[in-house]
Design an enzyme around this catalytic site. Sequence first.
Site, PDB file in Angstrom:
ATOM      1  N   LYS A  27      43.916  25.899  11.849  1.00  0.00           N
ATOM      2  CA  LYS A  27      44.292  27.312  12.045  1.00  0.00           C
ATOM      3  C   LYS A  27      43.301  28.319  11.436  1.00  0.00           C
ATOM      4  O   LYS A  27      42.289  28.592  12.048  1.00  0.00           O
ATOM      5  CB  LYS A  27      45.733  27.529  11.565  1.00  0.00           C
ATOM      6  CG  LYS A  27      46.735  26.781  12.459  1.00  0.00           C
ATOM      7  CD  LYS A  27      48.099  27.421  12.514  1.00  0.00           C
ATOM      8  CE  LYS A  27      48.913  26.910  13.689  1.00  0.00           C
ATOM      9  NZ  LYS A  27      49.679  25.706  13.447  1.00  0.00           N
ATOM     10  N   ASP A  83      49.944  18.481   4.857  1.00  0.00           N
ATOM     11  CA  ASP A  83      49.509  19.136   6.086  1.00  0.00           C
ATOM     12  C   ASP A  83      49.441  20.635   5.800  1.00  0.00           C
ATOM     13  O   ASP A  83      50.461  21.334   5.812  1.00  0.00           O
ATOM     14  CB  ASP A  83      50.488  18.830   7.221  1.00  0.00           C
ATOM     15  CG  ASP A  83      50.072  19.502   8.533  1.00  0.00           C
ATOM     16  OD1 ASP A  83      49.120  20.312   8.513  1.00  0.00           O
ATOM     17  OD2 ASP A  83      50.710  19.220   9.564  1.00  0.00           O
ATOM     18  N   PHE A 118      56.496  20.140  11.437  1.00  0.00           N
ATOM     19  CA  PHE A 118      55.642  20.242  12.622  1.00  0.00           C
ATOM     20  C   PHE A 118      54.234  19.797  12.238  1.00  0.00           C
ATOM     21  O   PHE A 118      53.656  20.304  11.279  1.00  0.00           O
ATOM     22  CB  PHE A 118      55.592  21.666  13.173  1.00  0.00           C
ATOM     23  CG  PHE A 118      54.739  21.757  14.418  1.00  0.00           C
ATOM     24  CD1 PHE A 118      55.200  21.247  15.622  1.00  0.00           C
ATOM     25  CD2 PHE A 118      53.464  22.292  14.369  1.00  0.00           C
ATOM     26  CE1 PHE A 118      54.399  21.293  16.769  1.00  0.00           C
ATOM     27  CE2 PHE A 118      52.657  22.335  15.506  1.00  0.00           C
ATOM     28  CZ  PHE A 118      53.129  21.837  16.704  1.00  0.00           C
TER      29      PHE A 118
HETATM   30  C1  LIG Z   1      49.835  24.359  14.095  1.00  0.00           C
HETATM   31  C2  LIG Z   1      50.088  23.179  13.211  1.00  0.00           C
HETATM   32  C3  LIG Z   1      49.595  21.904  13.550  1.00  0.00           C
HETATM   33  C4  LIG Z   1      48.897  21.617  14.858  1.00  0.00           C
HETATM   34  O1  LIG Z   1      47.689  22.298  14.970  1.00  0.00           O
HETATM   35  P1  LIG Z   1      46.981  22.415  16.418  1.00  0.00           P
HETATM   36  O2  LIG Z   1      45.688  23.085  16.097  1.00  0.00           O
HETATM   37  O3  LIG Z   1      47.897  23.223  17.278  1.00  0.00           O
HETATM   38  O4  LIG Z   1      46.798  21.037  16.920  1.00  0.00           O
HETATM   39  C5  LIG Z   1      49.792  20.868  12.662  1.00  0.00           C
HETATM   40  N1  LIG Z   1      50.440  21.072  11.497  1.00  0.00           N
HETATM   41  C6  LIG Z   1      50.922  22.282  11.135  1.00  0.00           C
HETATM   42  C7  LIG Z   1      51.602  22.442   9.824  1.00  0.00           C
HETATM   43  C8  LIG Z   1      50.776  23.373  11.994  1.00  0.00           C
HETATM   44  O5  LIG Z   1      51.298  24.562  11.657  1.00  0.00           O
END
Ligand SMILES: *Cc1c(COP(=O)(O)O)cnc(C)c1O
Length: 397
Positions: A252, A223, A138
Site C-alpha cells: 500500500k 501483515d 484480510f
Molecule cells: C490491502 C491489504 C492486503 C492486500 O494487498 P494487495 O496489494 O491488494 O494485494 C493484504 N493485507 C492487508 C492487511 C491489506 O490491507
Amino acid sequence: MTDTASLLAQAQACMTPNYRPPPMVISHGDGAQLWDLEGRRYLDFSSGIGVTALGHAHPRVVEAISEQAAKVCHTANMVHHQGYIEICRRLTELSFGDKVFLSNSGTEAIEAALKISRRYFFDRHEPRTGFVSAVGSFHGRTYGAITLTGQPDYQKGMGPLLPDVTHVPFDDTDAMQAAVGPTTAAVVLEPIQGNNGVRIPRPGYLAAVREICNGAGCHLVFDEVQTGAGRTGKWFAHEHEGVTPDIMTLAKGLGGGLPLGAMVTNDEIAAALQPGVHASTFGGNPVACAAGLATMDVIRDDALLDRARRTGEQLIERLRATLDRHACIKEVRGRGLMIGIELHEPAAPVKNACFERGLLTNTAGSHVLRLLPPLIIGDDEVREAVGVIDDAIAAQQ
Ligand SMILES: *Cc1c(COP(=O)(O)O)cnc(C)c1O
C-alpha cells in the site's frame, strides 16, 4: 468520445463487473484533492485505500518517477539496480529486518511470507506446515492470502483452498494459545485489522502472541500492508506495542502510489530463499522503487510520522466531539491516520452521502466508515472532512 457518460457506458460494457465505483471518472489530483473529468473537486480521505501517502502528484515523487523512467523502467532481477538495493537497505535500517524481498502488491508479499516460512521448516526437516490467522482478517486475494483471510465471503466458491490454515478470534490470547502447536509454521496477524473496520487489539495482545510463538517455536508474521509505511504515525504499527515479528509484509503506502510490496525478515529465515525458491518478474521495478524512495525521503524530511500522529489525534477528537450528537455513532477509533467510525447502521449510505458532498472515504466491514487520508493533510482538510461527514450522517436521519 471521452465524456463521462460515454466512458461509464464503456466501463460497463468491457470491464469485469467486480468493481462498482461511483459514477465519475478521475482526471487528476493535487495533494489531498482530486478532480473528475467534469471539473468537480473531491477531498480524498481514501488515498486509493491507503496508498497515496503523500497525496496526489507530489512534486518529489513525480520527479523521481520521471527521472527513473527516462533512465530504465525495467530490468527484472537478472541484474542489480540501485533502487532495489536502496529500498532494501532502508527497510532493514528502519525495522527489525536484515533482509528484504520486493513484490508488486500486498498479496504477493503475503505469499512470499507463507512460502519462506514453510520452506524454512522444510529445510530443517521439521514437519511444520500450519498457519494460524484471525477471524475477520484480510491478507489479500491470491489463494494463500484468501485462505488466511478470515472472511468466508472472500472465499465463497473458490475452494479448495490452501490446506492447514486455522482461524482464531482476533484479540483472544487463549484461542491463539490453543490453536498454535508443534505443526504450526506461522501465525499471521494484522497489528490493527484494517479491512475489518480498524480493529485495534487490547494492549498486550501482540506481546502475548509473540510469547505463544516463542513457546511453540513457530514464526510470527505481521501483515503491515495497510498499517505500515507511516500510516499509524510510526514506520510500522508494531512499534507502538514494542513487539517484533519474524517476518513483516508491506505494500500500500510503501510505493507512494506505484505498485511496491515488501517481505522483510531476519537473516536466519531469509536463508530459506535460495536461488530458484521464489521470484517475481516485476517485483522491485525501478520506477516503483524510485517512487518508494522519494516517498520515504519526504516522510523523513517533512517529519510526516509526527505529523500523522498529531493530525490523527486531532481528527479523532474533532470527529468524536462533532459526531456525538448522532445516535447512530457507536465509536470513533484509530491510530495515526488510520481511522474507523463505527455506526449502529450500515456505513455504505454514509459513504455515498460523503461522495455526493465531495469527500472520498471507504467502508471497512459493513458498519464502519474508514478514513485513510494522505499523511500530508492539514487543519483545513480535517475541518472540511469532519463537516462533510457530520452533514452526511445528519442526512441519513
Ligand atoms: C490491502 C491489504 C492486503 C492486500 O494487498 P494487495 O496489494 O491488494 O494485494 C493484504 N493485507 C492487508 C492487511 C491489506 O490491507
